[in-house]
Design a protein around this motif. Structure first.
Motif, PDB file in Angstrom:
ATOM      1  N   GLU A  50       0.795  -1.217   0.000  1.00 18.70           N
ATOM      2  CA  GLU A  50       0.000   0.000   0.000  1.00 18.70           C
ATOM      3  C   GLU A  50       0.834   1.277   0.000  1.00 18.70           C
ATOM      4  OE1 GLU A  50      -3.856  -1.753   2.446  1.00 18.70           O
ATOM      5  OE2 GLU A  50      -2.291  -0.658   3.526  1.00 18.70           O
ATOM      6  N   ARG A  51       2.082   1.185   0.448  1.00 15.49           N
ATOM      7  CA  ARG A  51       2.885   2.394   0.607  1.00 15.49           C
ATOM      8  C   ARG A  51       4.251   2.272  -0.062  1.00 15.49           C
ATOM      9  NH1 ARG A  51       2.139   3.083   7.172  1.00 15.49           N
ATOM     10  NH2 ARG A  51      -0.077   3.638   7.187  1.00 15.49           N
ATOM     11  N   VAL A  52       4.773   3.419  -0.474  1.00 15.64           N
ATOM     12  CA  VAL A  52       6.166   3.565  -0.889  1.00 15.64           C
ATOM     13  C   VAL A  52       6.830   4.449   0.158  1.00 15.64           C
ATOM     14  CG1 VAL A  52       7.715   4.572  -2.602  1.00 15.64           C
ATOM     15  CG2 VAL A  52       5.743   3.252  -3.342  1.00 15.64           C
ATOM     16  N   ASP A 112       0.051   3.536  -5.121  1.00 13.77           N
ATOM     17  CA  ASP A 112      -0.600   3.780  -6.404  1.00 13.77           C
ATOM     18  C   ASP A 112      -0.429   5.231  -6.846  1.00 13.77           C
ATOM     19  OD1 ASP A 112      -2.260   4.779  -4.433  1.00 13.77           O
ATOM     20  OD2 ASP A 112      -4.107   3.942  -5.262  1.00 13.77           O
ATOM     21  N   ARG A 113      -0.458   6.190  -5.913  1.00  8.22           N
ATOM     22  CA  ARG A 113      -0.229   7.593  -6.245  1.00  8.22           C
ATOM     23  C   ARG A 113       1.176   7.805  -6.801  1.00  8.22           C
ATOM     24  NH1 ARG A 113      -4.378  11.642  -5.988  1.00  8.22           N
ATOM     25  NH2 ARG A 113      -6.016  10.765  -4.676  1.00  8.22           N
ATOM     26  N   PHE A 114       2.148   7.198  -6.128  1.00  4.96           N
ATOM     27  CA  PHE A 114       3.529   7.346  -6.571  1.00  4.96           C
ATOM     28  C   PHE A 114       3.730   6.716  -7.950  1.00  4.96           C
ATOM     29  CE2 PHE A 114       7.914   5.686  -6.762  1.00  4.96           C
ATOM     30  CZ  PHE A 114       8.609   6.890  -6.680  1.00  4.96           C
ATOM     31  N   GLU A 115       3.205   5.514  -8.147  1.00  2.35           N
ATOM     32  CA  GLU A 115       3.391   4.825  -9.423  1.00  2.35           C
ATOM     33  C   GLU A 115       2.683   5.542 -10.567  1.00  2.35           C
ATOM     34  OE1 GLU A 115       2.239   0.808  -8.611  1.00  2.35           O
ATOM     35  OE2 GLU A 115       3.968   0.448  -7.294  1.00  2.35           O
ATOM     36  N   GLN A 116       1.534   6.146 -10.288  1.00  2.00           N
ATOM     37  CA  GLN A 116       0.856   6.939 -11.325  1.00  2.00           C
ATOM     38  C   GLN A 116       1.704   8.131 -11.745  1.00  2.00           C
ATOM     39  OE1 GLN A 116      -2.991   7.968  -9.702  1.00  2.00           O
ATOM     40  NE2 GLN A 116      -3.560   5.819  -9.422  1.00  2.00           N
ATOM     41  N   LEU A 117       2.323   8.788 -10.755  1.00  3.48           N
ATOM     42  CA  LEU A 117       3.187   9.927 -11.066  1.00  3.48           C
ATOM     43  C   LEU A 117       4.393   9.484 -11.893  1.00  3.48           C
ATOM     44  CD1 LEU A 117       4.051  12.871 -10.758  1.00  3.48           C
ATOM     45  CD2 LEU A 117       5.023  12.276  -8.513  1.00  3.48           C
ATOM     46  N   VAL A 118       5.016   8.381 -11.493  1.00  4.49           N
ATOM     47  CA  VAL A 118       6.189   7.877 -12.221  1.00  4.49           C
ATOM     48  C   VAL A 118       5.819   7.490 -13.651  1.00  4.49           C
ATOM     49  CG1 VAL A 118       7.902   6.024 -12.325  1.00  4.49           C
ATOM     50  CG2 VAL A 118       7.368   7.120 -10.137  1.00  4.49           C
TER      51      VAL A 118
END
Length: 229
Positions: A50-52, A112-118
């Protein structure tokens, strides 16, 4: 807890350095800050991914166990590192457990927020690929160095790997500010605790390595470089 980080604070982390301000502004409400004490577990192998995390201070151990509950894979993280890379974009659960080796502080955000940004940012993606390649190269050389029948060589190669991965250069010395017990070093090198203790004792007497409960220091890094195959 939610942090009071700013866009400029996030830019101090390599992967965010060249992000557009509007992208980081949109991410900030999802950025959190937390401190962990030594020995606390951040997540367990198999937990939902769930987290990075970004390690800001201290050291973390990543570990995977086999069916016999003995260590199958171990890695260490120093400050300013993103984790976990393993499973990014591909899995819904953590492949390792993460434990604080010292008191630590981290910032984290939804994976998911981080991966969307990447996925929208080629510069970030290339940075992550570069870091993953660095980790892969380091672990390939680690495997080469410790695959030897000599217990002494395995211990020396393990120390060399730790210097490469976690060491901080200070003038003519290299310092590893992470606590390593003889048990930990014996597990990493595939040798007995008694063998590690004997080798560390010799290295101390020859003034090659200084070891205490908090760190390892050498003013002779070339000694360990010469030990590599």
């Amino acid at each position: 807890m939610r942090s009071r980080w700013t866009v400029e604070d996030l830019r101090q982390i390599d992967v965010f350095e060249k992000c557009a301000s509007r992208e980081l502004d949109a991410l900030l409400p999802h950025v959190y800050h937390r401190a962990y004490r030594k020995g606390q577990v951040l997540f367990m192998e198999g937990d939902p991914r769930e987290r990075v995390y970004f390690l800001m201070d201290g050291y973390v151990k990543l570990e995977r166990l086999n069916e016999a509950a003995t260590s199958q894979y171990t890695d260490y993280l120093k400050p300013k590192q993103l984790f976990p890379y393993s499973g990014m974009f591909s899995t819904t659960s953590y492949r390792h457990s993460a434990e604080a080796l010292t008191d630590i502080t981290v910032i984290y955000m939804p994976a998911d927020r981080f991966e969307q940004l990447v996925s929208r940012n080629a510069t970030m993606l290339l940075h992550i690929i570069g870091q993953m390649n660095r980790i892969l190269d380091l672990h390939e050389r680690r495997l080469q160095e410790i695959t030897t029948s000599s217990a002494t060589d395995r211990v020396l190669h393990t120390i060399h790997y730790l210097m490469e991965d976690l060491g901080e250069r200070e003038a003519d010395s290299i310092r590893i500010r992470c606590p390593f017990t003889t048990i930990e070093l014996s597990r990493l090198s595939g040798t007995s605790r008694e063998t590690v203790s004997s080798i560390l004792s010799r290295l101390r007497k020859e003034d090659i390595l200084q070891v205490d409960a908090r760190q390892l220091v050498t003013e002779h890094p070339e000694y360990f470089e010469q030990a590599t195959p």
